[in-house]
Write an enzyme that holds these catalytic residues in place. Sequence first.
Site, PDB file in Angstrom:
ATOM      1  N   ARG A  51      43.230  36.210  17.726  1.00 33.63           N
ATOM      2  CA  ARG A  51      43.218  35.062  16.819  1.00 33.63           C
ATOM      3  C   ARG A  51      41.876  34.849  16.122  1.00 33.63           C
ATOM      4  O   ARG A  51      41.810  34.625  14.915  1.00 33.63           O
ATOM      5  CB  ARG A  51      43.574  33.769  17.566  1.00 33.63           C
ATOM      6  CG  ARG A  51      45.045  33.499  17.666  1.00 33.63           C
ATOM      7  CD  ARG A  51      45.321  32.750  18.937  1.00 33.63           C
ATOM      8  NE  ARG A  51      45.046  33.644  20.055  1.00 33.63           N
ATOM      9  CZ  ARG A  51      45.949  34.435  20.604  1.00 33.63           C
ATOM     10  NH1 ARG A  51      47.183  34.405  20.203  1.00 33.63           N
ATOM     11  NH2 ARG A  51      45.625  35.277  21.586  1.00 33.63           N
ATOM     12  N   THR A  52      40.801  34.863  16.899  1.00 34.52           N
ATOM     13  CA  THR A  52      39.523  34.487  16.302  1.00 34.52           C
ATOM     14  C   THR A  52      39.136  35.484  15.210  1.00 34.52           C
ATOM     15  O   THR A  52      38.809  35.098  14.088  1.00 34.52           O
ATOM     16  CB  THR A  52      38.430  34.378  17.382  1.00 34.52           C
ATOM     17  OG1 THR A  52      38.888  33.475  18.382  1.00 34.52           O
ATOM     18  CG2 THR A  52      37.126  33.853  16.791  1.00 34.52           C
ATOM     19  N   LYS A  80      24.906  52.784  21.911  1.00 36.68           N
ATOM     20  CA  LYS A  80      23.727  53.670  22.002  1.00 36.68           C
ATOM     21  C   LYS A  80      22.521  52.914  22.517  1.00 36.68           C
ATOM     22  O   LYS A  80      21.423  53.463  22.608  1.00 36.68           O
ATOM     23  CB  LYS A  80      23.391  54.245  20.627  1.00 36.68           C
ATOM     24  CG  LYS A  80      24.490  55.040  19.985  1.00 36.68           C
ATOM     25  CD  LYS A  80      24.011  55.503  18.588  1.00 36.68           C
ATOM     26  CE  LYS A  80      25.099  56.211  17.835  1.00 36.68           C
ATOM     27  NZ  LYS A  80      24.710  56.423  16.427  1.00 36.68           N
ATOM     28  N   ARG A 101      31.186  37.676  18.322  1.00 28.21           N
ATOM     29  CA  ARG A 101      31.638  37.384  19.696  1.00 28.21           C
ATOM     30  C   ARG A 101      30.953  38.370  20.631  1.00 28.21           C
ATOM     31  O   ARG A 101      30.872  39.566  20.331  1.00 28.21           O
ATOM     32  CB  ARG A 101      33.161  37.539  19.807  1.00 28.21           C
ATOM     33  CG  ARG A 101      33.634  37.539  21.249  1.00 28.21           C
ATOM     34  CD  ARG A 101      35.127  37.440  21.369  1.00 28.21           C
ATOM     35  NE  ARG A 101      35.591  36.127  20.974  1.00 28.21           N
ATOM     36  CZ  ARG A 101      36.838  35.703  21.116  1.00 28.21           C
ATOM     37  NH1 ARG A 101      37.751  36.495  21.652  1.00 28.21           N
ATOM     38  NH2 ARG A 101      37.190  34.486  20.723  1.00 28.21           N
ATOM     39  N   HIS A 129      32.478  28.117  22.460  1.00 23.29           N
ATOM     40  CA  HIS A 129      33.374  28.708  21.456  1.00 23.29           C
ATOM     41  C   HIS A 129      33.610  27.648  20.377  1.00 23.29           C
ATOM     42  O   HIS A 129      34.687  27.068  20.276  1.00 23.29           O
ATOM     43  CB  HIS A 129      34.678  29.134  22.136  1.00 23.29           C
ATOM     44  CG  HIS A 129      35.580  30.007  21.318  1.00 23.29           C
ATOM     45  ND1 HIS A 129      35.435  30.176  19.961  1.00 23.29           N
ATOM     46  CD2 HIS A 129      36.646  30.760  21.681  1.00 23.29           C
ATOM     47  CE1 HIS A 129      36.377  31.002  19.530  1.00 23.29           C
ATOM     48  NE2 HIS A 129      37.127  31.366  20.558  1.00 23.29           N
TER      49      HIS A 129
HETATM   50  C1  NCD Z   1      39.804  31.905  23.910  1.00 24.72           C
HETATM   51  C2  NCD Z   1      38.473  32.603  24.108  1.00 24.72           C
HETATM   52  O1  NCD Z   1      38.280  33.704  23.607  1.00 24.72           O
HETATM   53  O2  NCD Z   1      37.653  31.985  24.763  1.00 24.72           O
HETATM   54  N1  NCD Z   1      40.623  32.566  22.994  1.00 24.72           N
HETATM   55  C3  NCD Z   1      40.514  32.231  21.674  1.00 24.72           C
HETATM   56  O3  NCD Z   1      39.549  32.536  21.023  1.00 24.72           O
HETATM   57  N2  NCD Z   1      41.498  31.483  21.137  1.00 24.72           N
HETATM   58  C4  NCD Z   1      40.504  31.586  25.157  1.00 24.72           C
HETATM   59  C5  NCD Z   1      40.743  32.678  26.144  1.00 24.72           C
HETATM   60  O4  NCD Z   1      40.405  33.833  25.933  1.00 24.72           O
HETATM   61  O5  NCD Z   1      41.321  32.352  27.194  1.00 24.72           O
END
Ligand code: NCD
Length: 303
Positions: A51-52, A80, A101, A129
């Site tokens: 999703r993100t 590397k 991320r 997040h």
């Molecule tokens: C979440 C995350 O990555 O922290 N997912 C997301 O981005 N919607 C929640 C999860 O991974 O459980």
Amino acid sequence: MRSLIDILDFTTEELDQLISVANDIIANPQKYSEKCKGKKLATLFFEPSTRTRLSFEAAMYELGGNVLGFSEANSSSAAKGESVADTAKTVSCYADIIAMRHPKEGAPYVASLNASIPVINAGDGGHNHPTQTLADLLTIYREKGGFNNLTIGFCGDLKFGRTVHSLINALARYSGIKVVLISPKELMLPGYVKTDVLEKNNISYTETTDLEEVMPQLDILYMTRVQRERFFNEEDYLRLKDSYVLTPDKLNEAKSDLSIMHPLPRVNEISVAIDDDPRACYFKQVLNGKYMRMALILKLLEV
Ligand code: NCD
């Protein structure tokens, strides 16, 4: 130049403004379709994501911009031994904005100190997040009409669940908020979130292991996945993973206007039998996340 590393980097007024831009995008998408023409978003994902990452990409395309990036650490020079700082300096030569991320807490912050373009934290380890929080805030706004006087239950892995930490930070700024923390003893909310966020802001909170007992009080139930990748051993994960499974019978005592939220991915925490319940909001969160990321990109690029 601004970045978004922690949800508190934005004032309450700025969050309200993002919500109103997102609502305008929903109402008038064509008005925004060329706003980021010629701009590039770099998605640097050192950890899995559906999703993100895809909502950031969809957001940039819907603004008329372009996207480049990688979706696993192994396909980048991190494999590397390149540092996050050097990666950030490099990508600043190619793109206008970064969404990162990373499994290490603080990595997007380090990137923001070294990049010459805005950096968005798309999840850093078990820490924060903030863009999931933007999706959650728009969802709460659309479901409840505002943020004051809500009782919110957070259920599941409150220790490693970074979306929980960021959302609690955001909600602590509103009035009349009550927080109910529902988790196994081993996965309770970290002490620093309790002292530095809840207690510091005089937010009333309770802790319990029993979801059904607190169900009748809740306006919002925020379910979470047990974060397997942050466990030190598999046995603990297997023992704790099914601590809470929301099934229709558990909603018997719930409010008729409860909002059931989950950042997704879901593993086993919410029965698919609940998906058609009008109180289920988790797929609405997915869509709202795209609109809020569009509003965020516009803000950080000062378009
Ligand atoms: C979440 C995350 O990555 O922290 N997912 C997301 O981005 N919607 C929640 C999860 O991974 O459980």
